[in-house]
Design a protein around this motif. Structure first.
Motif, PDB file in Angstrom:
ATOM      1  N   UNK A  83      -8.178  51.542   3.196  1.00 61.20           N
ATOM      2  CA  UNK A  83      -6.766  51.223   2.977  1.00 61.20           C
ATOM      3  C   UNK A  83      -5.858  52.240   3.661  1.00 61.20           C
ATOM      4  N   UNK A  84      -6.215  53.515   3.563  1.00 60.52           N
ATOM      5  CA  UNK A  84      -5.414  54.560   4.208  1.00 60.52           C
ATOM      6  C   UNK A  84      -5.445  54.396   5.727  1.00 60.52           C
ATOM      7  N   UNK A  85      -6.636  54.156   6.264  1.00 65.64           N
ATOM      8  CA  UNK A  85      -6.755  53.973   7.714  1.00 65.64           C
ATOM      9  C   UNK A  85      -5.967  52.761   8.189  1.00 65.64           C
ATOM     10  N   UNK A  86      -6.063  51.672   7.440  1.00 60.16           N
ATOM     11  CA  UNK A  86      -5.356  50.449   7.824  1.00 60.16           C
ATOM     12  C   UNK A  86      -3.846  50.648   7.794  1.00 60.16           C
ATOM     13  N   UNK A  87      -3.351  51.320   6.754  1.00 59.66           N
ATOM     14  CA  UNK A  87      -1.909  51.546   6.650  1.00 59.66           C
ATOM     15  C   UNK A  87      -1.410  52.484   7.748  1.00 59.66           C
ATOM     16  N   UNK A  88      -2.184  53.508   8.043  1.00 64.12           N
ATOM     17  CA  UNK A  88      -1.780  54.444   9.103  1.00 64.12           C
ATOM     18  C   UNK A  88      -1.735  53.755  10.462  1.00 64.12           C
ATOM     19  N   UNK A  89      -2.696  52.875  10.717  1.00 65.63           N
ATOM     20  CA  UNK A  89      -2.672  52.132  11.979  1.00 65.63           C
ATOM     21  C   UNK A  89      -1.468  51.199  12.047  1.00 65.63           C
ATOM     22  N   UNK A  90      -1.146  50.574  10.918  1.00 67.02           N
ATOM     23  CA  UNK A  90       0.019  49.684  10.898  1.00 67.02           C
ATOM     24  C   UNK A  90       1.319  50.462  11.089  1.00 67.02           C
ATOM     25  N   UNK A 105       6.482  56.284  -0.247  1.00 68.09           N
ATOM     26  CA  UNK A 105       6.079  54.879  -0.311  1.00 68.09           C
ATOM     27  C   UNK A 105       4.583  54.717  -0.045  1.00 68.09           C
ATOM     28  N   UNK A 106       4.066  55.504   0.866  1.00 71.92           N
ATOM     29  CA  UNK A 106       2.639  55.434   1.177  1.00 71.92           C
ATOM     30  C   UNK A 106       1.803  55.842  -0.035  1.00 71.92           C
ATOM     31  N   UNK A 107       2.214  56.914  -0.698  1.00 68.42           N
ATOM     32  CA  UNK A 107       1.498  57.356  -1.900  1.00 68.42           C
ATOM     33  C   UNK A 107       1.610  56.322  -3.012  1.00 68.42           C
ATOM     34  N   UNK A 108       2.780  55.728  -3.157  1.00 64.97           N
ATOM     35  CA  UNK A 108       2.968  54.689  -4.176  1.00 64.97           C
ATOM     36  C   UNK A 108       2.065  53.492  -3.904  1.00 64.97           C
ATOM     37  N   UNK A 109       1.933  53.134  -2.640  1.00 65.73           N
ATOM     38  CA  UNK A 109       1.090  51.993  -2.275  1.00 65.73           C
ATOM     39  C   UNK A 109      -0.379  52.268  -2.578  1.00 65.73           C
ATOM     40  N   UNK A 155       8.234  48.149  -7.697  1.00 67.27           N
ATOM     41  CA  UNK A 155       8.311  48.607  -6.306  1.00 67.27           C
ATOM     42  C   UNK A 155       8.635  47.438  -5.376  1.00 67.27           C
ATOM     43  N   UNK A 156       8.090  46.262  -5.670  1.00 62.10           N
ATOM     44  CA  UNK A 156       8.383  45.089  -4.848  1.00 62.10           C
ATOM     45  C   UNK A 156       9.868  44.749  -4.893  1.00 62.10           C
ATOM     46  N   UNK A 157      10.452  44.791  -6.083  1.00 61.59           N
ATOM     47  CA  UNK A 157      11.887  44.512  -6.200  1.00 61.59           C
ATOM     48  C   UNK A 157      12.708  45.538  -5.423  1.00 61.59           C
ATOM     49  N   UNK A 158      12.279  46.791  -5.462  1.00 61.17           N
ATOM     50  CA  UNK A 158      12.996  47.827  -4.706  1.00 61.17           C
ATOM     51  C   UNK A 158      12.916  47.572  -3.201  1.00 61.17           C
ATOM     52  N   UNK A 159      11.732  47.235  -2.710  1.00 60.68           N
ATOM     53  CA  UNK A 159      11.588  46.986  -1.272  1.00 60.68           C
ATOM     54  C   UNK A 159      12.391  45.761  -0.841  1.00 60.68           C
ATOM     55  N   UNK A 160      12.447  44.742  -1.682  1.00 59.12           N
ATOM     56  CA  UNK A 160      13.234  43.552  -1.342  1.00 59.12           C
ATOM     57  C   UNK A 160      14.717  43.909  -1.234  1.00 59.12           C
ATOM     58  N   UNK A 161      15.216  44.668  -2.201  1.00 64.22           N
ATOM     59  CA  UNK A 161      16.631  45.071  -2.147  1.00 64.22           C
ATOM     60  C   UNK A 161      16.909  45.932  -0.916  1.00 64.22           C
ATOM     61  N   UNK A 162      15.973  46.811  -0.583  1.00 66.65           N
ATOM     62  CA  UNK A 162      16.174  47.687   0.577  1.00 66.65           C
ATOM     63  C   UNK A 162      16.188  46.894   1.878  1.00 66.65           C
ATOM     64  N   UNK A 163      15.267  45.953   2.010  1.00 62.27           N
ATOM     65  CA  UNK A 163      15.214  45.144   3.231  1.00 62.27           C
ATOM     66  C   UNK A 163      16.472  44.291   3.372  1.00 62.27           C
ATOM     67  N   UNK A 164      16.934  43.721   2.269  1.00 60.81           N
ATOM     68  CA  UNK A 164      18.153  42.905   2.325  1.00 60.81           C
ATOM     69  C   UNK A 164      19.363  43.766   2.682  1.00 60.81           C
ATOM     70  N   UNK A 173       9.743  46.695   5.569  1.00 58.97           N
ATOM     71  CA  UNK A 173       9.243  45.323   5.678  1.00 58.97           C
ATOM     72  C   UNK A 173       7.730  45.304   5.458  1.00 58.97           C
ATOM     73  N   UNK A 174       7.048  46.265   6.057  1.00 60.03           N
ATOM     74  CA  UNK A 174       5.601  46.355   5.870  1.00 60.03           C
ATOM     75  C   UNK A 174       5.252  46.631   4.411  1.00 60.03           C
ATOM     76  N   UNK A 175       5.973  47.567   3.792  1.00 60.81           N
ATOM     77  CA  UNK A 175       5.703  47.871   2.388  1.00 60.81           C
ATOM     78  C   UNK A 175       6.058  46.686   1.485  1.00 60.81           C
ATOM     79  N   UNK A 176       7.058  45.902   1.879  1.00 59.37           N
ATOM     80  CA  UNK A 176       7.403  44.717   1.092  1.00 59.37           C
ATOM     81  C   UNK A 176       6.218  43.758   1.029  1.00 59.37           C
ATOM     82  N   UNK A 177       5.620  43.472   2.179  1.00 60.92           N
ATOM     83  CA  UNK A 177       4.475  42.564   2.193  1.00 60.92           C
ATOM     84  C   UNK A 177       3.273  43.175   1.474  1.00 60.92           C
ATOM     85  N   UNK A 178       3.082  44.478   1.625  1.00 61.19           N
ATOM     86  CA  UNK A 178       1.957  45.133   0.954  1.00 61.19           C
ATOM     87  C   UNK A 178       2.091  45.027  -0.561  1.00 61.19           C
TER      88      UNK A 178
END
Length: 258
Positions: A83-90, A105-109, A155-164, A173-178
């Protein structure tokens, strides 16, 4: 033992840099500016914050899940590494935005993923065998699954508000989908847990019903055999009254109905 040494060294270094900053600067503001501008101090303080955070999460894990099995630790380590490797590559797409907030955000994920994996594993164990202490197990597991779902949705609600609010493609956007996927997985685990409990109760009820029917059959058979023996005279002209070899309903258990 290595973790104890790590915690001790991290605490000592963090204390040393803070004390040094206040000794070199006249007031609180200038000391904070010095700590914020020094890469070495930031590295030590961030490491200390991660130590406190990890200790807190570990304490919550011990409360809600208890000690982890060796197989669970190995599986979590392997999945966390991927998961860490995949997120870092993304994140290479948004490498210009990597900073302190990305670390948060990475630590929260990663925390949400690991917590969800533990809960999913415990539900799988529940499906395979009943727990030794059902009351404690179900209390812990239900609370941990609720906490996992609430955390992911928050956290999802926070990311949605931030993206909007930002209205531009960035790392949020990446963290929103995650976190959307993570919240879905947490909800799926919760539904799976409820289905497992419902299935267990149905099986227990069916087993109880079958046991009662089987015991009723044995009781009727015993009564019929007693009446039959009472009517049939023995070789010496007396009725047979020995009931030791007759079936008893107390001897019927779950193995007899499987």
């Amino acid at each position: 033992m290595r973790l104890v040494w790590y915690a001790g060294v991290s605490t000592t270094l963090a204390t040393a840099v803070v004390v040094s900053a206040f000794q070199q600067r006249a007031n609180f503001y200038s000391a904070m500016v010095y700590l914020a501008q020094s890469n070495f101090c930031l590295l030590i303080l961030i490491n200390f914050v991660y130590l406190i955070y990890g200790t807190t999460v570990y304490g919550l894990q011990r409360i809600f899940y208890g000690p982890l099995r060796q197989t669970e630790v190995e599986q979590l380590s392997e999945r966390a590494w991927f998961a860490i490797t995949e997120t870092c590559l993304a994140m290479t797409i948004f490498r210009d935005e990597i900073g302190a907030w990305f670390l948060v955000m990475f630590t929260s994920l990663i925390t949400g993923k690991v917590w969800g994996w533990i809960g999913d594993g415990r539900v799988e164990i529940l499906e395979q065998q009943p727990p030794a202490n059902p009351g404690l197990f179900h209390t812990r597991l239900s609370l941990s699954l609720l906490l996992s779902l609430a955390y992911d949705l928050w956290i999802l609600a926070y990311t949605i508000r931030t993206v909007i609010r930002q209205a531009r493609p960035d790392m949020m956007v990446m963290f929103l989908f995650e976190f959307a996927v993570l919240a879905t997985c947490s909800a799926r685990t919760g539904v799976r847990y409820l289905v497992s409990i419902l299935e267990s109760r149905i099986v227990k009820q069916q087993t109880k019903t079958l046991l009662e029917e089987r015991r009723r059959e044995v009781r009727q058979t015993r009564e019929n055999m007693i009446r039959q023996r009472a009517q049939e005279p023995s070789a010496d002209g007396e009725t047979t009254a020995d009931q030791a070899d007759l079936p008893r309903e107390e001897d019927v258990d779950e193995m007899d109905i499987e």
